[in-house]
Design an enzyme around this catalytic site. Structure first.
Site, PDB file in Angstrom:
ATOM      1  N   ASN A 233       3.362  12.567  -8.229  1.00 21.05           N
ATOM      2  CA  ASN A 233       2.826  11.527  -9.116  1.00 21.05           C
ATOM      3  C   ASN A 233       3.629  10.235  -9.009  1.00 21.05           C
ATOM      4  O   ASN A 233       3.059   9.129  -8.979  1.00 21.05           O
ATOM      5  CB  ASN A 233       2.831  12.018 -10.569  1.00 21.05           C
ATOM      6  CG  ASN A 233       1.642  12.890 -10.902  1.00 21.05           C
ATOM      7  OD1 ASN A 233       0.579  12.751 -10.299  1.00 21.05           O
ATOM      8  ND2 ASN A 233       1.819  13.800 -11.847  1.00 21.05           N
ATOM      9  N   ASP A 242      -4.097  13.820  -9.400  1.00 19.99           N
ATOM     10  CA  ASP A 242      -5.293  14.529  -9.863  1.00 19.99           C
ATOM     11  C   ASP A 242      -6.058  15.127  -8.693  1.00 19.99           C
ATOM     12  O   ASP A 242      -6.543  16.271  -8.757  1.00 19.99           O
ATOM     13  CB  ASP A 242      -6.203  13.566 -10.634  1.00 19.99           C
ATOM     14  CG  ASP A 242      -5.641  13.203 -12.002  1.00 19.99           C
ATOM     15  OD1 ASP A 242      -4.714  13.896 -12.465  1.00 19.99           O
ATOM     16  OD2 ASP A 242      -6.135  12.234 -12.599  1.00 19.99           O
ATOM     17  N   GLU A 268       0.301  21.370 -14.438  1.00 21.36           N
ATOM     18  CA  GLU A 268       0.112  21.760 -13.040  1.00 21.36           C
ATOM     19  C   GLU A 268       0.270  23.261 -12.842  1.00 21.36           C
ATOM     20  O   GLU A 268       0.530  23.733 -11.734  1.00 21.36           O
ATOM     21  CB  GLU A 268       1.096  21.013 -12.142  1.00 21.36           C
ATOM     22  CG  GLU A 268       2.556  21.298 -12.391  1.00 21.36           C
ATOM     23  CD  GLU A 268       3.203  20.381 -13.428  1.00 21.36           C
ATOM     24  OE1 GLU A 268       4.434  20.292 -13.438  1.00 21.36           O
ATOM     25  OE2 GLU A 268       2.462  19.765 -14.219  1.00 21.36           O
TER      26      GLU A 268
END
Length: 347
Positions: A233, A242, A268
């Site tokens: 990220n 995503d 996650e």
């Protein structure tokens, strides 16, 4: 709370049978009230004891079905019993009145009940059979000039109304079922990854554990966590993150069996529930998942790895569902501490 809940305390709003049982009891109460009132009116006001007999017959049938359902009887059998009872009473009334007194008009109340209780397919052919028969019967009355003031126009009107009702209620039932299916899917699906959500995973695991106890078979779970997902990220952005999760779920679903349930446990973390699977098989499944994910370029050459904790529930074991989940979580952290990109099983 529904009044019938005292008869079926195990059926709540989340149960698929909730709507069906509500409808059955509603229709039975309507039948009981209707037949009791109309039967009494036919005796006291209209002086038609022969018609009142069939009204009271309908009342008795409705009371019997009510007792059957309230005693835990099969809802599908009860639904068919309701429809057969309504059809029998209506057809008896039509024949007794020989098409007079708007008797045929009452037949048009059958399709909504049939569709609501029996579903689209059964409701369609049951309604069609009854309405075709009534159309044929009306034609015979016209041919024999038994019923006054009725001609082919009345027959065509009846056929048109009957046909419109069948198609209308079939369309409505199709729309209602599609909306219900979509709502059900939304309620159990994670909006991002399109795999199951945690609520559905909880319910599935409880159901499979109960089934395992009955069939004396094992149920295994695999708890997956994406390694260094925060770094993904931070480096590529949350949109790429995503897409990584979405593709991860695609790979997992392509790897596991159709009988396995894949869902998002949180963030996650993902859970795979494997019915009829012992610990050794679960570790093999997990290793296959790790290899397939490692070999996959998820998004823009972004490669990821996962760590997996496995745990197994054996029939008759003293372990609870919470303990199995806790074991999988502990094994997941052991895999993380051991260098990631691996699976750890056992207790």
């Amino acid at each position: 709370m529904k009044f019938w809940h005292k008869y079926h305390p195990d059926i709540d709003a989340a149960d698929p049978r909730f709507k069906q049982v509500s409808l059955i009891y509603s229709i039975l109460l309507i039948m009981i009230a209707y037949f009791a009132i109309i039967g009494t009116l036919n005796i006291t006001l209209f002086y038609a004891p022969e018609i009142a007999f069939f009204d009271y017959l309908g009342l008795v049938l409705a009371l019997i079905i009510f007792r059957f359902v309230s005693r835990g009887g099969n809802f599908k059998v009860a639904s068919w019993a309701v429809i057969v009872s309504i059809a029998a009473v209506l057809l008896a009334f039509v024949h007794l009145a020989e098409g007079r007194n708007y008797s045929l008009m009452w037949v048009t109340i059958l399709p909504p009940f049939a569709f609501f209780l029996l579903g689209r397919r059964n409701g369609s052919w049951v309604s069609a059979i009854i309405l075709v028969y009534c159309s044929w019967y009306l034609y015979q009355l016209i041919q024999q000039q038994v019923t006054a003031n009725l001609g082919l126009g009345a027959l065509f009107n009846f056929i048109e109304v009957a046909t419109a009702q069948v198609f209308l209620f079939r369309f409505y039932e199709n729309s209602r079922q599609e909306a219900y299916d979509q709502l059900q899917k939304t309620a159990i699906t994670d909006p991002l990854t399109k795999v199951y959500n945690r609520l559905h995973l909880d319910n599935t695991l409880k159901s499979l554990v109960a089934q395992a106890n009955r069939s004396h078979q094992a149920v295994s779970i695999l708890l997956l966590d994406v390694d260094h997902f925060k770094a993904v990220n931070d480096k590529y952005g949350h949109l790429i993150g995503d897409k990584v999760l979405i593709r991860l779920c695609d790979v997992v679903r392509e790897t596991v069996r159709e009988t396995d349930a894949v869902g998002r446990w949180g963030g996650e973390e993902f859970l795979v529930i494997c019915p009829n699977t012992d610990q050794q098989q679960a570790i093999q499944f997990g290793q296959r998942i790790i290899e397939n994910i490692r070999a996959e370029a998820v998004e823009k050459d972004v490669h990821i790895t996962v760590s997996i904790g496995a745990a197994t529930y054996s029939a008759g074991a003293t372990d609870s569902i919470d303990r199995i989940l806790s074991s999988a979580d502990e094994n997941l952290y052991r895999a993380k501490r051991g260098g990631r990109n691996q699976i750890v099983g056992g207790s």
